[in-house]
Design a protein around this motif. Structure first.
Motif, PDB file in Angstrom:
ATOM      1  N   ALA A  17      15.246   0.051 -28.634  1.00 14.21           N
ATOM      2  CA  ALA A  17      14.644  -1.272 -28.805  1.00 14.21           C
ATOM      3  C   ALA A  17      13.140  -1.205 -28.577  1.00 14.21           C
ATOM      4  N   ILE A  18      12.716  -0.467 -27.549  1.00 22.45           N
ATOM      5  CA  ILE A  18      11.287  -0.303 -27.264  1.00 22.45           C
ATOM      6  C   ILE A  18      10.601   0.393 -28.434  1.00 22.45           C
ATOM      7  N   GLU A  19      11.226   1.419 -28.946  1.00 18.59           N
ATOM      8  CA  GLU A  19      10.649   2.162 -30.077  1.00 18.59           C
ATOM      9  C   GLU A  19      10.549   1.275 -31.313  1.00 18.59           C
ATOM     10  N   LEU A  20      11.521   0.410 -31.522  1.00 21.65           N
ATOM     11  CA  LEU A  20      11.483  -0.511 -32.658  1.00 21.65           C
ATOM     12  C   LEU A  20      10.302  -1.467 -32.535  1.00 21.65           C
ATOM     13  N   VAL A  21      10.048  -1.958 -31.337  1.00 21.25           N
ATOM     14  CA  VAL A  21       8.900  -2.842 -31.120  1.00 21.25           C
ATOM     15  C   VAL A  21       7.611  -2.094 -31.414  1.00 21.25           C
ATOM     16  N   ARG A  22       7.510  -0.869 -30.915  1.00 19.32           N
ATOM     17  CA  ARG A  22       6.283  -0.086 -31.091  1.00 19.32           C
ATOM     18  C   ARG A  22       6.039   0.295 -32.546  1.00 19.32           C
ATOM     19  N   SER A  23       7.086   0.702 -33.244  1.00 24.07           N
ATOM     20  CA  SER A  23       6.905   1.242 -34.593  1.00 24.07           C
ATOM     21  C   SER A  23       6.879   0.175 -35.680  1.00 24.07           C
ATOM     22  N   SER A  24       7.492  -0.975 -35.431  1.00 21.57           N
ATOM     23  CA  SER A  24       7.609  -1.965 -36.497  1.00 21.57           C
ATOM     24  C   SER A  24       6.371  -2.830 -36.667  1.00 21.57           C
ATOM     25  N   GLY A  25       5.580  -2.970 -35.604  1.00 24.30           N
ATOM     26  CA  GLY A  25       4.414  -3.837 -35.692  1.00 24.30           C
ATOM     27  C   GLY A  25       4.774  -5.309 -35.605  1.00 24.30           C
ATOM     28  N   ARG A  26       6.037  -5.590 -35.363  1.00 23.76           N
ATOM     29  CA  ARG A  26       6.486  -6.979 -35.233  1.00 23.76           C
ATOM     30  C   ARG A  26       6.400  -7.405 -33.774  1.00 23.76           C
ATOM     31  N   THR A  27       6.507  -8.687 -33.542  1.00 20.31           N
ATOM     32  CA  THR A  27       6.426  -9.192 -32.177  1.00 20.31           C
ATOM     33  C   THR A  27       7.712  -8.881 -31.423  1.00 20.31           C
ATOM     34  N   VAL A  28       7.577  -8.891 -30.108  1.00 21.80           N
ATOM     35  CA  VAL A  28       8.738  -8.659 -29.250  1.00 21.80           C
ATOM     36  C   VAL A  28       9.798  -9.729 -29.516  1.00 21.80           C
ATOM     37  N   THR A  29       9.357 -10.949 -29.709  1.00 15.57           N
ATOM     38  CA  THR A  29      10.287 -12.051 -29.956  1.00 15.57           C
ATOM     39  C   THR A  29      11.082 -11.832 -31.237  1.00 15.57           C
ATOM     40  N   ASP A  30      10.417 -11.386 -32.306  1.00 18.57           N
ATOM     41  CA  ASP A  30      11.109 -11.133 -33.574  1.00 18.57           C
ATOM     42  C   ASP A  30      12.153 -10.030 -33.432  1.00 18.57           C
ATOM     43  N   LYS A  47       7.144  -3.536 -21.199  1.00 16.53           N
ATOM     44  CA  LYS A  47       6.124  -3.497 -20.148  1.00 16.53           C
ATOM     45  C   LYS A  47       6.392  -2.345 -19.181  1.00 16.53           C
ATOM     46  N   LYS A  48       7.641  -2.162 -18.821  1.00 22.93           N
ATOM     47  CA  LYS A  48       8.005  -1.091 -17.902  1.00 22.93           C
ATOM     48  C   LYS A  48       7.732   0.271 -18.539  1.00 22.93           C
ATOM     49  N   ALA A  49       7.978   0.402 -19.821  1.00 28.82           N
ATOM     50  CA  ALA A  49       7.742   1.670 -20.515  1.00 28.82           C
ATOM     51  C   ALA A  49       6.253   1.966 -20.638  1.00 28.82           C
ATOM     52  N   ARG A  50       5.421   0.929 -20.692  1.00 23.94           N
ATOM     53  CA  ARG A  50       3.974   1.111 -20.823  1.00 23.94           C
ATOM     54  C   ARG A  50       3.295   1.393 -19.490  1.00 23.94           C
ATOM     55  N   ALA A  51       3.957   1.094 -18.390  1.00 25.15           N
ATOM     56  CA  ALA A  51       3.357   1.272 -17.065  1.00 25.15           C
ATOM     57  C   ALA A  51       3.019   2.740 -16.839  1.00 25.15           C
ATOM     58  N   PRO A  52       1.857   3.035 -16.205  1.00 25.99           N
ATOM     59  CA  PRO A  52       1.442   4.435 -15.996  1.00 25.99           C
ATOM     60  C   PRO A  52       2.458   5.236 -15.190  1.00 25.99           C
ATOM     61  N   GLU A  53       3.064   4.622 -14.198  1.00 26.45           N
ATOM     62  CA  GLU A  53       4.045   5.358 -13.405  1.00 26.45           C
ATOM     63  C   GLU A  53       5.364   5.526 -14.141  1.00 26.45           C
ATOM     64  N   ALA A  54       5.492   4.906 -15.289  1.00 29.07           N
ATOM     65  CA  ALA A  54       6.728   5.004 -16.054  1.00 29.07           C
ATOM     66  C   ALA A  54       6.757   6.235 -16.938  1.00 29.07           C
ATOM     67  N   ALA A  55       5.695   7.007 -16.948  1.00 28.53           N
ATOM     68  CA  ALA A  55       5.657   8.193 -17.806  1.00 28.53           C
ATOM     69  C   ALA A  55       6.849   9.104 -17.574  1.00 28.53           C
ATOM     70  N   PRO A  56       7.189   9.443 -16.323  1.00 22.70           N
ATOM     71  CA  PRO A  56       8.380  10.269 -16.128  1.00 22.70           C
ATOM     72  C   PRO A  56       9.655   9.558 -16.551  1.00 22.70           C
ATOM     73  N   VAL A  57       9.710   8.245 -16.328  1.00 20.25           N
ATOM     74  CA  VAL A  57      10.901   7.483 -16.703  1.00 20.25           C
ATOM     75  C   VAL A  57      11.048   7.463 -18.216  1.00 20.25           C
ATOM     76  N   THR A  58       9.939   7.228 -18.913  1.00 16.20           N
ATOM     77  CA  THR A  58       9.990   7.192 -20.372  1.00 16.20           C
ATOM     78  C   THR A  58      10.356   8.560 -20.921  1.00 16.20           C
ATOM     79  N   ALA A  59       9.830   9.601 -20.314  1.00 15.59           N
ATOM     80  CA  ALA A  59      10.176  10.953 -20.753  1.00 15.59           C
ATOM     81  C   ALA A  59      11.651  11.211 -20.530  1.00 15.59           C
ATOM     82  N   ALA A  60      12.183  10.702 -19.432  1.00 22.31           N
ATOM     83  CA  ALA A  60      13.612  10.877 -19.163  1.00 22.31           C
ATOM     84  C   ALA A  60      14.447  10.073 -20.149  1.00 22.31           C
ATOM     85  N   LEU A  61      13.926   8.912 -20.572  1.00 22.11           N
ATOM     86  CA  LEU A  61      14.666   8.083 -21.519  1.00 22.11           C
ATOM     87  C   LEU A  61      14.587   8.631 -22.933  1.00 22.11           C
ATOM     88  N   SER A  62      13.549   9.409 -23.220  1.00 16.78           N
ATOM     89  CA  SER A  62      13.394   9.929 -24.576  1.00 16.78           C
ATOM     90  C   SER A  62      13.266  11.447 -24.565  1.00 16.78           C
TER      91      SER A  62
END
Length: 102
Positions: A17-30, A47-62
């Motif tokens: 879902a986060i990747e879809l928001v980032r890649s589609s250019g559409r709003t979060v609401t859409d 927001k959590k994925a964009r947080a600087p301390e989330a880098a390890p978390v995002t790497a773990a998720l992807s």
């Protein structure tokens, strides 16, 4: 006790879902509306994925982000080659259609 209205989403679903928001250019609401997810929840995930301390978390998720990038490059190249092939086949079809009319 969990509320009957609370939904639990897997990490993979959230990542997609986060990747879809980032890649589609559409709003979060859409995107949230399309996925049937609360826009507040999706906004919090992004927001959590964009947080600087989330880098390890995002790497773990992807895992395998590099692998996905390589796969994407390979698929784009394949798509371009297939588009060329289709164009050649269209021209050949038109040529042989003209020849058969003679």
């Amino acid at each position: 006790m969990e509320s009957k209205y609370t939904k639990r989403y897997s990490d993979e679903y959230k990542r997609d879902a986060i990747e879809l928001v980032r890649s589609s250019g559409r709003t979060v609401t859409d995107v949230a509306r399309e996925l049937g997810v609360s826009s507040e929840s999706l906004r919090a995930w992004v927001k959590k994925a964009r947080a600087p301390e989330a880098a390890p978390v995002t790497a773990a998720l992807s895992p395998g982000a590099d692998d996905r990038d390589e796969e994407l490059k390979r698929l784009r190249k394949l798509t371009a080659e297939q588009a060329k092939t289709i164009e050649i086949l269209k021209k050949a079809t038109a040529f042989f259609a003209k020849e058969s009319d003679r």
